[in-house]
Design an enzyme around this catalytic site. Structure first.
Site, PDB file in Angstrom:
ATOM      1  N   CYS A 159      11.038  57.523  51.737  1.00 37.14           N
ATOM      2  CA  CYS A 159      10.683  58.861  51.658  1.00 37.14           C
ATOM      3  C   CYS A 159       9.876  59.239  53.086  1.00 37.14           C
ATOM      4  O   CYS A 159      10.035  60.369  53.686  1.00 37.14           O
ATOM      5  CB  CYS A 159       9.869  59.328  50.625  1.00 37.14           C
ATOM      6  SG  CYS A 159      10.716  59.269  49.182  1.00 37.14           S
ATOM      7  N   CYS A 171      10.831  55.960  68.896  1.00 39.00           N
ATOM      8  CA  CYS A 171      11.068  56.632  67.533  1.00 39.00           C
ATOM      9  C   CYS A 171       9.757  57.276  66.972  1.00 39.00           C
ATOM     10  O   CYS A 171       8.709  57.469  67.733  1.00 39.00           O
ATOM     11  CB  CYS A 171      11.844  56.164  66.358  1.00 39.00           C
ATOM     12  SG  CYS A 171      11.043  54.627  65.917  1.00 39.00           S
TER      13      CYS A 171
END
Ligand code: ZN
Length: 481
Positions: free
Chosen positions: A286, A439
């Site tokens: 998540c 990232c």
């Protein structure tokens, strides 16, 4: 004509389509038609030997066809084929000798239960005698803790070692803004105790491990899995099977959730459904993939309801049924689950008879092993990247996050190439050039670096800690998410 329902995790390979119509006479033909149309789906569904991967289940309508020959399994017009990958959450032995009774205050408190014939005084006393353990005080643990305290469960253990973070408050409603920086365990316990002072709470300020799990779970009637990672899920499952405790399972991802009851009476366990975990990184957590703030509320409340029914011995539980919830379409579906006689834990001839190393089982290697290989030439500190930019060095900074993350924040001068699209863009990069990848936190960019190196790029480095570290150490005006 049959319809194949595509799970969220695979939609990145189907141009975001959630259903694909195919013309096929058998399940095997249908899956081949799908992978012919979307070749990227193939490697996620099938092994190199062409075998359906074991963390994926295929259903026709609501029937599990895993044990059937796919080419012999006929499809009729209008059949729906579901691809269900695992997603990276006895009348309980309330046989306590201890006599319990309700005080006048408790009679008033539980009066709406006492007038329900299915609960009544007998049921309320069962709840008061019951002992439940929650693994995790996060998204699923929040509604679980609040409601199980409210309905009068007598004893609740909570296992959690995390601290309340600002990004938790969008969904973990047991914690408030005033709890930021506190242990979730303390914050959750205070809230639960305020709701119900009769509740006894056992706090376990640890991570559940193979060493402590049996000891911790042994004293409880029901285990509720509110975890968010595969190693703990398999650990909880195996411990529940070994201890013969029902495992009330829930998991959430983006807009979809799953719930069932494993290891209950003669029902299946998590390993019957998913014998093996997905390879690390295939199913995002998540934290990586996002989750609708309300979703854990829905799934956690379903888990709480199942736990209460098990305690009361009333109703029909989700044992043998996997409930799938799709918030985006507000649709519930359920699939039948069966115990696998060959299951390594709960099968007829179990091979797993004690807890194992679940990190290793899930293919996760401790950083101590991974780092030396990546250290040195393979990585670069955000501060050094900033200096390279300021100096005007001749290098390319690629941002391998998704476009919607790029919308939230970016490093000026970075070129956006999402990790999944990198293979198509290799020819735009100079194999001899100086390349830095980043990232959000450094995991996906490490994959990008590995991929580039495999393709002959010589001077590629991963910016450690991603844009989060950039925000901490270079530019605090860059928001963290
Ligand atoms: Zn099993």
């Amino acid at each position: 004509m049959a319809k194949i329902l595509i799970p969220t995790a695979l939609r990145q390979f189907t141009c975001q389509q959630d259903a694909v119509d195919v013309t096929a006479g058998t399940v095997g033909e249908a899956l081949r038609a799908l992978t012919d149309k979307f070749p990227d789906v193939r490697k996620n569904l099938f092994s190199d030997q062409g075998k359906l991967r074991s963390f994926v289940n295929v259903y026709v309508n609501d029937e599990d066809i895993r044990y059937l020959e796919k080419d012999a399994t006929k499809l009729n017009g209008g059949d729906t084929v579901s691809i269900v990958p695992s997603i990276a959450g006895g009348s309980a032995s309330v046989a306590e000798a201890e006599e319990v009774a309700l005080s006048n205050e408790e009679v008033m408190r539980y009066s709406r239960h006492l007038i329900l014939p299915e609960v009544g005084m007998e049921g309320q006393l069962k709840l008061k005698k019951a002992k439940i353990i929650l693994i995790g005080a996060g998204g699923l643990g929040a509604p679980l803790g609040l409601y199980l305290a409210a309905v009068g469960v007598g004893r609740i253990g909570v296992v959690d070692f995390d601290v309340v973070d600002l990004s938790n408050l969008q969904r973990q409603v047991i914690h408030g803004t005033g709890d930021l920086g506190r242990k979730k365990l303390d914050s959750a316990a205070d809230k639960m105790q305020d709701i119900n002072p009769h509740l006894k709470i056992d706090k376990y300020d640890v991570g559940l491990t193979s060493e402590n799990a049996l000891e911790i779970l042994r004293d409880y009637d029901i285990v509720i899995d509110g975890t968010d990672n595969f190693p703990t899920r398999y650990l909880v499952n195996d411990a529940c099977v070994l201890l013969k405790k029902p495992n009330v399972y829930g998991s959430i991802y983006r807009f979809e959730g799953q719930a069932t009851v494993f290891a209950y009476e003669d029902g299946p366990c998590y390993r019957c459904l998913y014998p093996e975990p997905p390879p690390p990184g295939l199913v995002p957590s998540c934290a990586e993939g996002g989750v609708l703030g309300i979703l854990p509320g829905m799934i956690g409340i379903i888990q709480a309801t199942e736990a209460v029914k098990i305690i009361l011995g009333e109703g029909t539980t989700l044992k043998g049924r996997l409930l799938l919830y799709d918030a985006m379409n507000m649709a519930f579906r359920e699939l039948k689950l069966q115990r696998d006689p060959a299951c390594p834990v709960c099968g007829d001839h179990p091979t797993v008879t004690k807890l194992i190393d679940y990190q290793e089982f899930c293919g996760i290697h401790p950083p101590a092993v991974a780092v030396p290989a990546a250290a040195g030439a393979g990585v670069i500190d955000p501060v050094d990247v900033k200096q390279k930019l300021d100096r005007g060095d001749n290098f390319v900074l690629i941002d391998v996050r998704e476009p919607h993350e790029y919308q939230i924040c970016r490093i000026p001068g970075a070129k956006l190439i999402p990790l999944g699209e990198l293979p198509k863009h290799l020819n735009e990069l100079d194999p001899d050039g100086d390349i830095v990848a980043h990232c959000k936190s450094g995991a996906r960019s490490q994959k990008a670096v590995d991929l580039l190196k495999q393709n002959g790029f010589k001077n590629v480095r991963n910016m450690t800690g991603g844009i989060l570290a950039w925000s901490d150490r270079v530019d605090p005006t860059v928001p963290k998410y």
